[in-house]
Design an enzyme around this catalytic site. Structure first.
Site, PDB file in Angstrom:
ATOM      1  CG  ASP A 129      -6.935  -5.841   5.659  1.00 26.24           C
ATOM      2  OD1 ASP A 129      -7.122  -5.430   6.636  1.00 26.24           O
ATOM      3  OD2 ASP A 129      -7.574  -4.773   4.690  1.00 26.24           O
ATOM      4  CG  ASN A 171      -0.566  -0.562   2.381  1.00 29.96           C
ATOM      5  OD1 ASN A 171       0.700   0.845   2.783  1.00 29.96           O
ATOM      6  ND2 ASN A 171      -0.301  -1.250   3.068  1.00 29.96           N
ATOM      7  CE  LYS A 198      -9.110  -1.222  12.678  1.00 27.88           C
ATOM      8  NZ  LYS A 198      -7.951  -0.471  11.591  1.00 27.88           N
TER       9      LYS A 198
END
Length: 428
Positions: free
Chosen positions: A298, A230, A360
């Site tokens: 992830d 990322n 979260k």
């Protein structure tokens, strides 16, 4: 590591004046340096200077018949343990991305089978130009690593990203790529890199406390030269580690392959993948607080190949199968024994930021969530500023947009306040 050998390609930019100091640093580490000077680089530093400091001949001519009779350019490209390009100009990066070989430097880069580290240096507009960014993306896909560029004033009078990383930062990245950190093997897949001497913490409100910080992206391999990652630069996590250090904490800094070098005075644990980061986090416990600022992938590629995937010539693409990576924040938040007193997670979102971050907080059983909007329009992901909202059981507190180091100092002060007085002073 005595006996390590670096092939140092010096590009044509004003930043070349920093290269003599880099050579001195590497030589003090016992690393042999073989300099290669481009035509442009010779406008800023002389072959004699590089040769004298490196105690090695400085190469510049592709058609040196004495050496070429023995295929000298191939030997140069293969004899090194690491190839370093500094400064890596826009022109050099373009040649590397296109596979050109019209001078000694570009020929060596095309012929080498060794790791390559590039330290870009150019005008801010040149760095931000779509062509340069495409070239960087191409080079990263080819497995080339980068250090910098930094942001600051430039010789041309402009300000912004494009300054070559400082010699100390380049030296640290070179040492890491050469495996110069002392390895402590946790498993066959991960090495924890510790500084040669334990850091001496400052005296402050966190004196006597141990804080674990994760930072940077993770790289999930597709094959030996490609990976999924990322855009995290590691800047925010690095700034947080430095701010906690400045308040007296002993900091264990678990970092993925970030662009920003780790701060001095902390224990550095270098990892590549999410599974390695999970293992390193467990090994670093117990801690008084954990700040999980890393942008952990992830998913990982379940069918990663141990050889470079080749095109088949008929236009079909390989099918990648994915598996979930360990959820490190949820794991540490749910620990029954050894859970840090304060667990701080991060939520980088592109929409419904507060809703996703609040969910979260509950789902991961964290104590705080630092939420931010990383949609492209904000420029936050990979940028120098951040605008965060601190979410706790008491509600949400929006902070104004500010430089990432100021965000770090404010968060560190809140952590110190939450932990209260340390249980004991550090032993001398």
């Amino acid at each position: 590591m005595l006996g390590s050998r670096v092939l140092l390609i010096v590009g044509g930019g004003i930043a070349a004046f920093k290269i003599p100091e880099l050579i001195r640093m590497l030589r003090r580490e016992g690393i042999a340096v073989v300099p290669v000077l481009t035509k442009g680089g010779a406008e800023f530093v002389t072959p004699l200077t590089l040769s004298a400091l490196s105690e090695s001949p400085c190469h510049s001519d592709l058609f040196d018949l004495t050496r070429e009779s023995e295929m000298g350019h191939i030997q140069l490209s293969r004899a090194a343990d690491l190839v370093v390009v500094a400064p890596a100009t826009a022109d050099l990066m373009a040649k590397m991305a296109a596979g050109l070989a019209d001078d000694l430097a570009s020929t060596l880069l095309l012929a080498t089978d060794k790791p390559v580290l590039a330290a870009p240096a150019m005008n801010v507009r040149m760095w931000q130009h779509p062509a340069t960014q495409r070239n960087r993306d191409t080079l990263e896909e080819d497995g080339i690593r980068f250090v910098g560029p930094d942001q600051g004033d430039m010789a041309c009078g402009e300000y912004g990203p494009g300054r070559m990383a400082e010699p100390e930062a380049i030296r640290e990245r070179i040492l890491a790529m050469l495996g110069r950190d002392r390895p402590l093997r946790l498993s066959p897949e991960i090495a924890v890199a510790l500084p040669a001497e334990p850091p001496v913490p400052a005296i402050g409100p966190l004196t006597g406390r141990h804080v674990l910080v994760t930072s940077g992206p993770t790289h999930e391999p597709i094959d030996p030269v490609r990976y999924i990652a990322n855009r995290s630069s590691g800047a925010q996590g690095t700034a947080i580690a430095a701010a906690l250090r400045d308040l007296g904490a002993r900091v264990s800094f678990v970092t993925g392959p970030a662009e920003i070098p780790p701060p001095a005075g902390v224990e550095v644990i270098r990892v590549q993948t999410a599974r390695e980061m999970r293992e390193a986090v467990e090994a670093a416990l117990p801690a008084d607080a954990a700040v999980m600022a890393a942008a952990v992938a992830d998913w990982r590629v379940a069918n990663a190949q141990d050889h470079k995937i080749k095109k088949d010539g008929i236009g079909s693409a390989p099918v990648l199968e994915f598996s979930e990576n360990p959820d490190i924040l949820a794991w540490i938040g749910r620990l029954r024994e050894g859970r840090p007193r304060l667990v701080v997670g991060f939520a980088a979102e592109t929409d419904d930021v507060l809703a996703h971050a609040s969910a979260k907080l509950q789902r991961k059983r964290a104590d705080w969530i630092v939420a931010n909007d990383v949609s492209p329009a904000t420029g936050i992901m990979g940028g120098t500023e951040n605008a965060v909202t601190l979410i706790t059981a008491d509600g949400a507190e929006a902070w104004p947009r500010m430089p990432k180091d100021e965000v770090a100092r404010k968060l560190a002060a809140r952590i110190a306040e939450a932990l209260g007085q340390p249980p004991q002073e550090p032993q001398p």
